[in-house]
Motif scaffolding. Structure first.
Motif, PDB file in Angstrom:
ATOM      1  N   PRO A 126      36.716  31.189  41.922  1.00 60.44           N
ATOM      2  CA  PRO A 126      37.009  32.033  40.753  1.00 60.44           C
ATOM      3  C   PRO A 126      36.218  33.333  40.736  1.00 60.44           C
ATOM      4  O   PRO A 126      36.750  34.383  40.355  1.00 60.44           O
ATOM      5  CB  PRO A 126      36.629  31.125  39.581  1.00 60.44           C
ATOM      6  N   ALA A 127      34.948  33.290  41.132  1.00 58.70           N
ATOM      7  CA  ALA A 127      34.140  34.508  41.126  1.00 58.70           C
ATOM      8  C   ALA A 127      34.698  35.541  42.097  1.00 58.70           C
ATOM      9  O   ALA A 127      34.737  36.750  41.799  1.00 58.70           O
ATOM     10  CB  ALA A 127      32.685  34.185  41.481  1.00 58.70           C
ATOM     11  N   GLN A 163      39.977  41.123  41.739  1.00 56.44           N
ATOM     12  CA  GLN A 163      40.825  41.778  40.748  1.00 56.44           C
ATOM     13  C   GLN A 163      40.264  43.129  40.346  1.00 56.44           C
ATOM     14  O   GLN A 163      41.006  44.103  40.177  1.00 56.44           O
ATOM     15  CB  GLN A 163      40.965  40.886  39.514  1.00 56.44           C
ATOM     16  N   ILE A 164      38.952  43.195  40.186  1.00 57.50           N
ATOM     17  CA  ILE A 164      38.332  44.464  39.803  1.00 57.50           C
ATOM     18  C   ILE A 164      38.517  45.499  40.907  1.00 57.50           C
ATOM     19  O   ILE A 164      38.903  46.650  40.654  1.00 57.50           O
ATOM     20  CB  ILE A 164      36.837  44.258  39.506  1.00 57.50           C
ATOM     21  N   THR A 174      43.314  34.012  36.472  1.00 55.08           N
ATOM     22  CA  THR A 174      42.155  34.128  35.595  1.00 55.08           C
ATOM     23  C   THR A 174      42.521  34.700  34.226  1.00 55.08           C
ATOM     24  O   THR A 174      42.532  33.993  33.226  1.00 55.08           O
ATOM     25  CB  THR A 174      41.047  34.980  36.244  1.00 55.08           C
ATOM     26  N   PHE A 175      42.826  35.997  34.158  1.00 53.74           N
ATOM     27  CA  PHE A 175      43.047  36.647  32.869  1.00 53.74           C
ATOM     28  C   PHE A 175      44.508  36.651  32.446  1.00 53.74           C
ATOM     29  O   PHE A 175      44.804  36.796  31.256  1.00 53.74           O
ATOM     30  CB  PHE A 175      42.542  38.099  32.920  1.00 53.74           C
ATOM     31  N   ILE A 217      37.819  35.759  42.975  1.00 55.30           N
ATOM     32  CA  ILE A 217      39.075  36.234  42.410  1.00 55.30           C
ATOM     33  C   ILE A 217      38.819  37.339  41.386  1.00 55.30           C
ATOM     34  O   ILE A 217      39.488  38.380  41.387  1.00 55.30           O
ATOM     35  CB  ILE A 217      39.853  35.079  41.768  1.00 55.30           C
ATOM     36  N   VAL A 218      37.838  37.129  40.510  1.00 50.69           N
ATOM     37  CA  VAL A 218      37.520  38.142  39.500  1.00 50.69           C
ATOM     38  C   VAL A 218      37.050  39.433  40.168  1.00 50.69           C
ATOM     39  O   VAL A 218      37.487  40.535  39.818  1.00 50.69           O
ATOM     40  CB  VAL A 218      36.452  37.610  38.527  1.00 50.69           C
ATOM     41  N   ALA A 219      36.148  39.300  41.147  1.00 51.11           N
ATOM     42  CA  ALA A 219      35.673  40.487  41.859  1.00 51.11           C
ATOM     43  C   ALA A 219      36.822  41.184  42.585  1.00 51.11           C
ATOM     44  O   ALA A 219      36.918  42.421  42.580  1.00 51.11           O
ATOM     45  CB  ALA A 219      34.577  40.099  42.851  1.00 51.11           C
ATOM     46  N   ILE A 229      46.115  43.490  41.462  1.00 50.01           N
ATOM     47  CA  ILE A 229      45.759  42.344  40.624  1.00 50.01           C
ATOM     48  C   ILE A 229      46.692  41.166  40.901  1.00 50.01           C
ATOM     49  O   ILE A 229      46.270  40.005  40.951  1.00 50.01           O
ATOM     50  CB  ILE A 229      45.804  42.739  39.140  1.00 50.01           C
TER      51      ILE A 229
END
Length: 372
Positions: A295-296, A302-303, A242-243, A298-300, A314
């Motif tokens: 993706p959602a 990562q946080i 993602t980032f 994955i972002v959650a 991460i």
């Protein structure tokens, strides 16, 4: 009459046993959570080592099957080849990489100011926050020192070699924790987890190699200063979903615009092209459907994992979520939501109208469950 007073010793023995069991269970849970919390980064290193061990095992087995050489010898060849490639890269490219990275770090304020002026951005748009070093150190955690990097690499390598040398020994240890009727199911779940880890590592490895080469060649042809260091940074950040790609290419784009608008646009175009290739070709074709994480999530992840374990959390969010998804699918969604048997070789037992308990794949059981 005086009221009768009861002491804890007057309670039934069965109640006292249950109380002791509950207290012991709570103590074990608290101690277990404490151990998991204090060793979370070590556990993630072991997880990464096991994933690399899966890759070593499949590679060495493939070589053994196609060459006739014993698998122990092919495993040694694989490990030595990996170490040799890493060592050669460090010896031949390390000094230049270090020099370019040092030069870019020294020129960072100047490059940021030039890029900001050329793009017409406000003064606070491109700056180096003073707290960046502190935040970076907290994020890296275990890897914030050279000793931490060396010890982390050793832990991963040792776990990988031992896992690849005798994987059946560890899968057997896990399956022995379950009754004989469900051991085949446990082995099947472990094999699916191994396939997921293999797909993730294969995708990451190919993405880093291809995009790193593309970045090094492209930035060198464009003429961006410090091309090797910038390409290595962009390739390394590719492993973070993602980032990572955006952060990885940001320094190259900034340096490109600092050197000139035309060079900056070429660099930006190269970055966009590389990310399109990675997102549209490499990841879907290489990883396939093995790592099915939205993706959602994955972002959650990562946080959450980033706050718990820093950089390692991460980095490993995709395989951790992939393994967790397999467990949820096989242990909950399949048997309880879709009504599928948890173990295909041992379908659940149901009761027939006359009270007889039969297997779900029995004609009577099939009629009851609606399966054919």
């Amino acid at each position: 009459m005086t009221p009768e007073h009861h002491t804890p010793l007057d309670t039934p023995e069965a109640f006292r046993q249950r109380a002791r069991y509950v207290v012991a269970l709570v103590v074990v849970a608290v101690v277990g959570l404490f151990v998991l919390w204090t060793t979370r980064q070590v556990l993630l290193l072991v997880f990464l080592g096991a994933a690399i061990g899966v890759l070593f095992f499949h590679t060495s087995r493939w070589l053994a099957e196609h060459t006739g050489v014993p698998r122990g010898a092919t495993l040694a060849a694989v490990v030595l080849t990996v170490l040799g490639v890493l060592g050669a890269a460090a010896v031949f490219g390390g000094p230049r990489l270090a020099d370019e990275a040092t030069a870019l770090a020294e020129r960072a304020p100047e490059l940021l100011e030039l890029a900001r002026n050329r793009l017409g951005l406000p003064e606070s748009a491109l700056t180096l926050p003073e707290a960046l070093g502190t935040v970076g150190g907290q994020l890296l955690g275990w890897f914030s020192t050279a000793a931490g990097v060396v010890s982390g690499v050793l832990v991963v390598l040792i776990v990988a070699v031992y896992t690849a040398a005798a994987p059946s020994q560890y899968t057997a240890a896990v399956t022995r924790l379950f009754d004989h009727e469900h051991q085949a199911f446990v082995r099947d779940v472990l094999a699916e987890m191994g396939s997921t880890l293999l797909a993730w590592l294969r995708g990451v490895g190919i993405a880093v190699a291809l995009l790193g080469t593309m970045a090094a060649v492209g930035l060198s042809l464009i003429g961006v200063p410090g091309a090797l260091a910038l390409a290595a940074f962009a390739a390394a950040l590719t492993v973070i979903p993602t980032f990572g790609p955006f952060i990885g290419w940001a320094p190259a784009v900034v340096v490109g615009f600092a050197e000139g608008t035309t060079m900056g646009l070429w660099t930006l175009g190269l970055a966009i092209t590389a990310q399109q290739i990675e997102g549209s070709v490499i990841t879907p074709k290489v990883q396939g459907s093995m790592v099915r994480v939205g993706p959602a999530f994955i972002v959650a992840g990562q946080i959450v994992l980033g706050s718990l374990a820093g950089f390692l959390g991460i980095l490993l969010v995709v395989p951790v979520l992939g393994v967790g998804l397999i467990l949820i699918q096989r242990l909950y969604i399949g048997p309880f939501v879709k009504g599928e048997p948890a173990d295909p070789e041992n379908p659940p037992r149901v009761s027939s109208p006359d009270g007889e308990v039969v297997r779900a794949d029995h004609p009577a059981g099939s009629a009851l469950t609606g399966r054919r």
